[in-house]
Design a protein around this motif. Structure first.
Motif, PDB file in Angstrom:
ATOM      1  N   ASP A 154       8.703  -2.133   2.459  1.00 24.95           N
ATOM      2  CA  ASP A 154       8.122  -1.474   1.286  1.00 24.95           C
ATOM      3  C   ASP A 154       6.885  -0.635   1.618  1.00 24.95           C
ATOM      4  OD1 ASP A 154       8.458  -1.700  -1.823  1.00 24.95           O
ATOM      5  OD2 ASP A 154       6.302  -1.707  -1.413  1.00 24.95           O
ATOM      6  N   ASP A 155       5.993  -1.178   2.437  1.00 22.11           N
ATOM      7  CA  ASP A 155       4.761  -0.446   2.768  1.00 22.11           C
ATOM      8  C   ASP A 155       5.090   0.833   3.542  1.00 22.11           C
ATOM      9  OD1 ASP A 155       3.175  -2.214   1.516  1.00 22.11           O
ATOM     10  OD2 ASP A 155       2.332  -3.128   3.327  1.00 22.11           O
ATOM     11  N   ARG A 185       3.366   4.804  -7.267  1.00 19.79           N
ATOM     12  CA  ARG A 185       4.185   4.297  -6.160  1.00 19.79           C
ATOM     13  C   ARG A 185       4.957   5.457  -5.539  1.00 19.79           C
ATOM     14  NH1 ARG A 185       4.838   0.569  -3.474  1.00 19.79           N
ATOM     15  NH2 ARG A 185       6.469  -0.843  -4.118  1.00 19.79           N
ATOM     16  N   ARG A 199       6.893   8.150   1.415  1.00 21.49           N
ATOM     17  CA  ARG A 199       6.829   8.906   0.156  1.00 21.49           C
ATOM     18  C   ARG A 199       5.533   9.699   0.076  1.00 21.49           C
ATOM     19  NH1 ARG A 199       8.897   3.924  -2.187  1.00 21.49           N
ATOM     20  NH2 ARG A 199       6.785   3.295  -2.769  1.00 21.49           N
ATOM     21  N   TYR A 203      -4.195   8.090  -1.523  1.00 23.44           N
ATOM     22  CA  TYR A 203      -3.510   6.965  -0.892  1.00 23.44           C
ATOM     23  C   TYR A 203      -3.342   7.163   0.606  1.00 23.44           C
ATOM     24  CZ  TYR A 203      -2.731   5.143  -5.525  1.00 23.44           C
ATOM     25  OH  TYR A 203      -2.934   4.621  -6.780  1.00 23.44           O
ATOM     26  N   ALA A 221       1.525   5.160  -3.172  1.00 18.79           N
ATOM     27  CA  ALA A 221       0.715   3.950  -3.299  1.00 18.79           C
ATOM     28  C   ALA A 221       1.512   2.743  -2.843  1.00 18.79           C
ATOM     29  CB  ALA A 221       0.291   3.742  -4.748  1.00 18.79           C
ATOM     30  N   ARG A 222       0.871   1.912  -2.027  1.00 22.22           N
ATOM     31  CA  ARG A 222       1.534   0.676  -1.629  1.00 22.22           C
ATOM     32  C   ARG A 222       1.316  -0.359  -2.712  1.00 22.22           C
ATOM     33  NH1 ARG A 222      -0.334  -0.680   4.418  1.00 22.22           N
ATOM     34  NH2 ARG A 222       0.584   1.111   5.492  1.00 22.22           N
ATOM     35  N   ARG A 223       2.054  -1.477  -2.588  1.00 21.17           N
ATOM     36  CA  ARG A 223       1.860  -2.577  -3.545  1.00 21.17           C
ATOM     37  C   ARG A 223       0.406  -3.017  -3.568  1.00 21.17           C
ATOM     38  NH1 ARG A 223       7.454  -5.368  -2.463  1.00 21.17           N
ATOM     39  NH2 ARG A 223       8.523  -4.379  -4.207  1.00 21.17           N
ATOM     40  N   ASP A 240      -2.187  -1.339  -3.034  1.00 24.04           N
ATOM     41  CA  ASP A 240      -3.037  -0.379  -3.768  1.00 24.04           C
ATOM     42  C   ASP A 240      -2.995  -0.653  -5.258  1.00 24.04           C
ATOM     43  OD1 ASP A 240      -3.904   1.172  -1.575  1.00 24.04           O
ATOM     44  OD2 ASP A 240      -1.930   2.120  -1.488  1.00 24.04           O
ATOM     45  N   ILE A 241      -1.788  -0.981  -5.755  1.00 29.29           N
ATOM     46  CA  ILE A 241      -1.644  -1.250  -7.190  1.00 29.29           C
ATOM     47  C   ILE A 241      -2.396  -2.528  -7.560  1.00 29.29           C
ATOM     48  CG2 ILE A 241       0.019  -1.691  -9.043  1.00 29.29           C
ATOM     49  CD1 ILE A 241       0.247   1.119  -7.930  1.00 29.29           C
ATOM     50  N   GLN A 291      -6.054  -1.898  -7.656  1.00 27.36           N
ATOM     51  CA  GLN A 291      -6.471  -1.146  -8.831  1.00 27.36           C
ATOM     52  C   GLN A 291      -6.616  -2.044 -10.060  1.00 27.36           C
ATOM     53  OE1 GLN A 291      -3.928   2.182  -9.673  1.00 27.36           O
ATOM     54  NE2 GLN A 291      -4.832   2.481 -11.705  1.00 27.36           N
ATOM     55  N   LEU A 309      12.650   5.802  -2.950  1.00 32.04           N
ATOM     56  CA  LEU A 309      12.209   4.863  -3.978  1.00 32.04           C
ATOM     57  C   LEU A 309      13.088   3.626  -3.949  1.00 32.04           C
ATOM     58  CD1 LEU A 309      11.651   7.434  -6.838  1.00 32.04           C
ATOM     59  CD2 LEU A 309       9.873   6.074  -5.746  1.00 32.04           C
ATOM     60  N   SER A 315       6.421   3.377   1.241  1.00 25.12           N
ATOM     61  CA  SER A 315       5.326   3.970   0.465  1.00 25.12           C
ATOM     62  C   SER A 315       4.660   5.077   1.265  1.00 25.12           C
ATOM     63  CB  SER A 315       4.282   2.907   0.120  1.00 25.12           C
ATOM     64  OG  SER A 315       4.833   1.901  -0.664  1.00 25.12           O
TER      65      SER A 315
END
Lengths: 229, 456
Positions: free
Chosen positions: A77-78, B368, A84, A113, B372-374, B376-377, B380, A57, A81
């Motif tokens: 970041d991707d 997240r 995770r 996801y 979930a990627r940015r 995706d948020i 939504q 995170l 994600s």
């Protein structure tokens, strides 16, 4: 030795205005597949920071973190994600279910996801719900369930992506002792099935169930004890 | 234990997959979007009342735009129809009493003063012979008198004109026929009466074939004109603009023999006489683009030997253009109102989405954490905002279509709902949703997952 997870000289400093806080000051350890580890320590020892780093995170200030053989310490970041979503299963103290979704739908979230088809999501989620004993509550909403039941949904959700690692943060902290024991038994069972579990707690009774206890103090590992069976 | 070494081993032995982000084509699939939309509906449904109230802002915006445009279109359509009925290729000249002379006639010598003004036969001849591009000229003499059928009486304008009046003025005969050239040459007592007159003069009998008395002469009714849309007040200019004018048409030749040159009018205590050769001259231009130049040429000819302006020129084409201009202005005004109301609706959506994002910080953190990627948020929340505004747009269209219908049914006003107004207002509302949903969604996506998870 094979490691699921290895951290090497992990450091994390937070800057709060003019003050810099060193939450972690060089933490190193490795975790083998199938281990049940509990991380303990007083509040402010860096537990939460370590947990968020282990859970991808957050990124460490320095040091390396290997998860499933890859250095994930400085990824974008991707990619984090995706890591995770595929390699880590989270179980939180306050369950953190999505209120407007039903039990099955909550379990399906991580699969959604990853682009798993709707039909497959459904079968996998229903199967897991049954395995945690909620086969008769598939369409219920979280607020219709007891705390223990909600936490079982959360565990099912953590398992649905078949992660390398299950990260649990005080999973029994909000539960009465009976439900807490039930949840811990599920963790025992998972351990028995060969899953790798990292459990953060300050409760000695909970920690007793683990086969290895890492104690943190002031941002460093104070002790790392393996139980002999 | 030796952690770096352990790490190295780990790298060597437990390689589970590529670190490169997996192909994310699933995010473009229809199935994925259907699930995103379903998720959005669930979240909006969880706050039914709030969603409904947010939507209302857009509903009223869209609805008022459609309704106002429909009413405006209807009104301008009617005005244009009226102007078209005058004939867009026509130039209409009317005699008017010069303002100053009127004073003289009233204050000065009261009797035996004959006022001479207006269009003359010589003007018509000059126009015909000098201005090119004229197809036809219709002269007209208008006398105000009573028309009688036994004891029924109508105060009407008796128009002395020529046989080609109906096609020149776009005013067709409804029943029977117009008088012929032969009747004109023979100065016969025939007449064609307006449709509005029929009810007044012949309430119980057939008008066709009947006769109308004017003064001491009887006129045989050979035809009835179609009812005529009333002229807009601005187009009249002269003395006959407001109420329905009853008109009765007789050959100009007959009118001359009956009324002579000088007309008498009875006023309180005195007689007033005036000499007007022609009251109305309609000039038909052969081509539409020449109307303007021909009108200017006629104006020049008429000005040539006149000290005072005793005529009025009406160019329906010019009026039509002006009406068109007015309509465009009206549409611009409406467009601005639309933009403002939709902007207000959009701000409402943004406000609610910001509140929603704050309220659902936890959920964002959890999503997240679960992979979930940015993007995706963002998807939504933008999907939710867009659904709100699109639902508002749709409801607004339905309501906006029904309001003009009610207006037409109750107030009797003509309304025209154009397709482009529906498409435009719905389209704008959908775009507003995306535009105003984007900022809250981005804020949601930029949240630190650790912070978001800790949020109470």
């Amino acid at each position: 030795m094979n490691y699921v997870l290895a951290v090497d000289e992990l450091r994390k400093t937070y800057r709060m205005g003019p003050v810099t806080v060193e939450a972690l000051r060089g933490v190193s350890f490795g975790i083998e597949p199938g281990e049940f580890i509990s991380i303990m320590g007083p509040s402010g020892c860096g537990k939460s920071t370590l947990l968020s780093l282990l859970g991808c995170l957050d990124r460490p200030t320095t040091g390396r973190y290997f998860l499933g053989g890859d250095d994930v310490s400085q990824l974008d970041d991707d990619t984090l994600s995706d890591i995770r979503g595929t390699r880590i299963g989270f179980v939180f103290q306050s369950y953190n279910l999505v209120q407007q979704l039903s039990v099955v739908e909550n379990i399906e979230v991580p699969l959604f996801y990853q682009g798993i088809s709707e039909a497959e999501c459904r079968t996998r989620a229903e199967d897991l719900a049954r395995r945690v004993g909620l086969g008769h509550r598939l369409e219920h909403k979280p607020f219709e369930l007891s705390g223990g039941q909600q936490q079982r949904v959360a565990i099912a959700r953590a398992l649905v992506n078949e992660p390398l690692l299950i990260l649990a943060d005080e999973p029994t902290g909000n539960l009465d002792s009976k439900s807490g024991v039930e949840i811990l038994e599920i963790f025992d069972a998972l351990h028995g099935q060969g899953k790798t579990v990292v459990l953060v707690t300050h409760d000695d009774k909970v920690a007793e169930r683990a086969n290895r206890v890492i104690r943190l103090k002031d941002g460093v590992v104070e002790s790392d004890l393996r139980k002999t069976r | 234990m030796n952690a770096p070494a352990a790490a190295a081993t780990a790298t060597a032995t437990l390689h589970t997959g590529s670190l490169r982000p997996r192909a994310r084509s699933h995010r473009l699939g229809i199935g994925h979007w259907r699930r995103v939309l379903r998720l959005g509906i669930k979240s909006l449904w969880a706050h039914r009342l709030r969603s409904l109230l947010t939507v209302l802002g857009i509903v009223f915006g869209v609805c008022s735009v459609i309704a106002m445009l429909a009413i405006g279109e209807g009104a301008s359509y009617e005005a244009q129809e009226q102007l078209k009925s005058l004939g867009s290729q026509n130039i209409i000249l009317r005699s008017i009493k010069p303002a100053e002379d009127q004073k003289v006639s009233e204050s000065g010598s009261r009797q035996n003063y004959t006022l001479t003004y207006g269009l003359k036969e010589v003007d018509v001849r000059r126009i015909r012979s000098t201005v090119p591009g004229i197809e036809a000229v219709v002269p007209g003499r208008i006398i105000r008198d009573f028309a009688w059928n036994v004891r029924y009486r109508v105060d009407c304008e008796i128009v002395g004109t020529v046989s080609w009046y109906p096609e020149m003025r776009n005013h067709p005969v409804m029943k029977g026929r117009f008088f012929t050239d032969r009747e004109y040459d023979g100065k016969e007592n025939v007449c064609v009466i307006g449709a509005e007159m029929v009810e007044r003069l012949f309430p119980f009998e057939q008008a066709l074939g009947g006769s109308v008395r004017v003064g001491r002469s009887y006129f045989k009714v050979v035809g009835v004109m179609a009812p005529r849309p009333r002229l807009p007040a601005t187009a009249g200019g002269g003395d006959n603009s407001a109420t329905t004018v009853h008109r009765m048409f007789i050959p100009l030749s007959t009118a001359r023999t009956h009324y002579g040159e000088i007309l008498f009018k009875r006023r309180s205590g005195s007689f007033e006489s005036e000499r007007v050769e022609l009251h109305e001259v309609t000039v038909k231009v052969d081509e539409l683009d020449r109307v303007r130049t021909v009108a200017a040429a006629i104006e020049d000819i008429l000005k040539f030997d006149r000290k005072k302006k005793d005529y009025d020129m009406l160019v329906p084409l010019e009026l039509l253009k002006r009406a068109e201009e007015t309509r465009r202005l009206f549409n611009i005004v409406l467009g601005s109102i639309a933009a403002i109301s939709l902007l207000v609706g959009g701000i409402g959506i943004m406000n609610i989405m910001l509140a929603t994002v704050t309220e659902r910080t936890r959920e964002i953190g959890v999503r997240r954490a679960l992979g979930a990627r940015r993007a995706d948020i963002i998807t939504q929340f933008v999907a939710e905002a867009t659904m709100l505004s699109a639902a508002g747009g749709l409801l607004g269209v339905l309501l906006g279509v029904s309001i003009p219908w009610v207006v037409t049914a109750t107030a009797g006003m003509k309304t025209i709902i154009t397709w482009w107004s529906l498409a435009l207002s719905f389209g704008i509302s959908a775009i507003v949703g995306i535009a105003f949903g984007l900022y809250p969604a981005t804020r949601a996506a930029q949240m630190d997952p650790v912070e978001a998870l800790r949020h109470e």
